[in-house]
Design a protein around this motif. Structure first.
Motif, short mmCIF file in Angstrom:
data_model
loop_
_atom_site.label_atom_id
_atom_site.label_comp_id
_atom_site.label_asym_id
_atom_site.label_seq_id
_atom_site.Cartn_x
_atom_site.Cartn_y
_atom_site.Cartn_z
N PRO A 1 7.47 -56.65 -56.76
CA PRO A 1 6.26 -56.69 -55.92
C PRO A 1 5.86 -55.30 -55.43
N GLY A 2 4.57 -55.01 -55.52
CA GLY A 2 4.04 -53.73 -55.04
C GLY A 2 4.15 -52.59 -56.03
N ILE A 3 4.55 -52.88 -57.27
CA ILE A 3 4.78 -51.86 -58.28
C ILE A 3 3.74 -51.98 -59.39
N GLY A 4 3.26 -50.86 -59.87
CA GLY A 4 2.35 -50.82 -61.01
C GLY A 4 3.04 -50.22 -62.22
N ALA A 5 2.42 -50.30 -63.38
CA ALA A 5 3.01 -49.81 -64.62
C ALA A 5 3.38 -48.34 -64.54
N GLU A 6 2.59 -47.53 -63.83
CA GLU A 6 2.85 -46.09 -63.73
C GLU A 6 4.06 -45.77 -62.84
N ASP A 7 4.57 -46.75 -62.10
CA ASP A 7 5.68 -46.54 -61.17
C ASP A 7 7.04 -46.85 -61.78
N ILE A 8 7.09 -47.26 -63.05
CA ILE A 8 8.31 -47.79 -63.66
C ILE A 8 8.94 -46.78 -64.61
N GLU A 9 10.27 -46.67 -64.54
CA GLU A 9 11.05 -45.88 -65.49
C GLU A 9 12.06 -46.82 -66.13
N LEU A 10 12.10 -46.82 -67.46
CA LEU A 10 13.05 -47.64 -68.21
C LEU A 10 13.95 -46.74 -69.03
N GLU A 11 15.24 -47.04 -69.04
CA GLU A 11 16.19 -46.31 -69.86
C GLU A 11 17.06 -47.32 -70.58
N LEU A 12 17.16 -47.17 -71.89
CA LEU A 12 17.93 -48.10 -72.71
C LEU A 12 19.13 -47.37 -73.30
N ASN A 13 20.32 -47.88 -73.03
CA ASN A 13 21.56 -47.33 -73.57
C ASN A 13 22.33 -48.46 -74.23
N ILE B 1 16.41 -50.37 -65.14
CA ILE B 1 15.05 -50.46 -64.61
C ILE B 1 15.02 -49.76 -63.26
N GLN B 2 14.11 -48.79 -63.10
CA GLN B 2 13.90 -48.12 -61.83
C GLN B 2 12.41 -48.09 -61.56
N ALA B 3 12.03 -48.35 -60.31
CA ALA B 3 10.61 -48.32 -59.96
C ALA B 3 10.48 -47.95 -58.49
N ALA B 4 9.44 -47.18 -58.17
CA ALA B 4 9.19 -46.79 -56.79
C ALA B 4 7.71 -46.58 -56.57
N SER B 5 7.23 -47.08 -55.44
CA SER B 5 5.86 -46.88 -55.01
C SER B 5 5.83 -47.03 -53.50
N GLY B 6 5.52 -45.94 -52.80
CA GLY B 6 5.54 -45.99 -51.34
C GLY B 6 6.93 -46.33 -50.83
N ASP B 7 7.01 -47.35 -49.98
CA ASP B 7 8.33 -47.74 -49.45
C ASP B 7 9.03 -48.79 -50.31
N LYS B 8 8.44 -49.18 -51.42
CA LYS B 8 9.04 -50.14 -52.35
C LYS B 8 9.87 -49.38 -53.38
N LYS B 9 11.18 -49.66 -53.43
CA LYS B 9 12.07 -49.01 -54.39
C LYS B 9 12.98 -50.07 -55.00
N TYR B 10 13.05 -50.08 -56.34
CA TYR B 10 13.83 -51.07 -57.06
C TYR B 10 14.72 -50.40 -58.09
N ARG B 11 15.88 -51.00 -58.32
CA ARG B 11 16.76 -50.54 -59.41
C ARG B 11 17.64 -51.70 -59.84
N LYS B 12 17.79 -51.85 -61.16
CA LYS B 12 18.64 -52.91 -61.70
C LYS B 12 19.13 -52.49 -63.08
N GLU B 13 20.42 -52.65 -63.32
CA GLU B 13 20.99 -52.50 -64.65
C GLU B 13 21.11 -53.90 -65.23
N VAL B 14 20.51 -54.11 -66.39
CA VAL B 14 20.49 -55.42 -67.01
C VAL B 14 21.36 -55.37 -68.27
N LEU B 15 22.36 -56.24 -68.32
CA LEU B 15 23.20 -56.35 -69.51
C LEU B 15 22.48 -57.24 -70.51
#
Length: 170
Positions: A114-126, A132-146
């Motif tokens: 919530p509160g995130i747009g496409a330009e706010d997202i960083e994806l890294e695949l290993n 998944i990392q995303a930040a916009s204003g005070d909204k900050k998200y991070r999750k490693e997905v197996l």
């Protein structure tokens, strides 16, 4: 199910609610459904600063290695247990709710940001881990997905609309 508490006892209420989990897991194993619980806690730190915590979990039952129903608990939110003190603390970065779907010829990952747009997202695949990392204003998200298997970045596409991130891996 959603709950809201306005005092520091919210975490204890959350843990009391886990008592029903054991009974529900038996029902889930029979039906193959999912159970989800989430809530918000608004409280003040000892310094008087207002903080908002979000917690939740999803329990899914799927087939294990030997064909038996096996529950998986997947947490999300920004309340974590401090390794040193054992106390629950509210962190700045929220772990979003994520679903992984194995579909015909590809894997689909869907994350609620919530509160995130496409330009706010960083994806890294290993290999078999999607970060998944995303930040916009005070909204900050991070999750490693197996992921269920390894993928390469050239087989990854994504889109984000209304805070819903969809990643397709093939």
């Amino acid at each position: 199910m959603t709950g809201k508490r306005s005092d520091a006892g919210g975490i204890e209420g959350f843990f009391r609610g886990l008592g029903d989990l054991v009974e529900k897991l038996g029902e889930l194993a029979e039906t193959g459904e999912a159970l989800q619980k989430e809530g918000n806690i608004e409280t003040k730190t000892s310094g008087g600063r207002q903080v908002k915590g979000v917690y939740g979990f999803t329990v899914r039952v799927g087939l294990g290695d030997e064909g038996e129903p096996r529950p998986r608990v997947e947490p999300f939110g920004n309340i974590r247990r401090d390794e040193e003190t054992g106390a629950s603390v509210v962190q700045e970065v929220t772990e979003p709710m994520v679903d992984v779907f194995e579909e015909d010829g590809h894997v689909q990952v869907v994350a609620e940001l919530p509160g995130i747009g496409a330009e706010d997202i960083e994806l890294e695949l290993n290999g078999d881990v999607l970060d998944i990392q995303a930040a916009s204003g005070d909204k900050k998200y991070r999750k490693e997905v197996l992921l269920p298997r390894s993928f390469t970045a050239d087989g990854m596409t994504h889109s984000c609309r209304n805070g819903i991130l969809e990643v397709r891996l093939s």
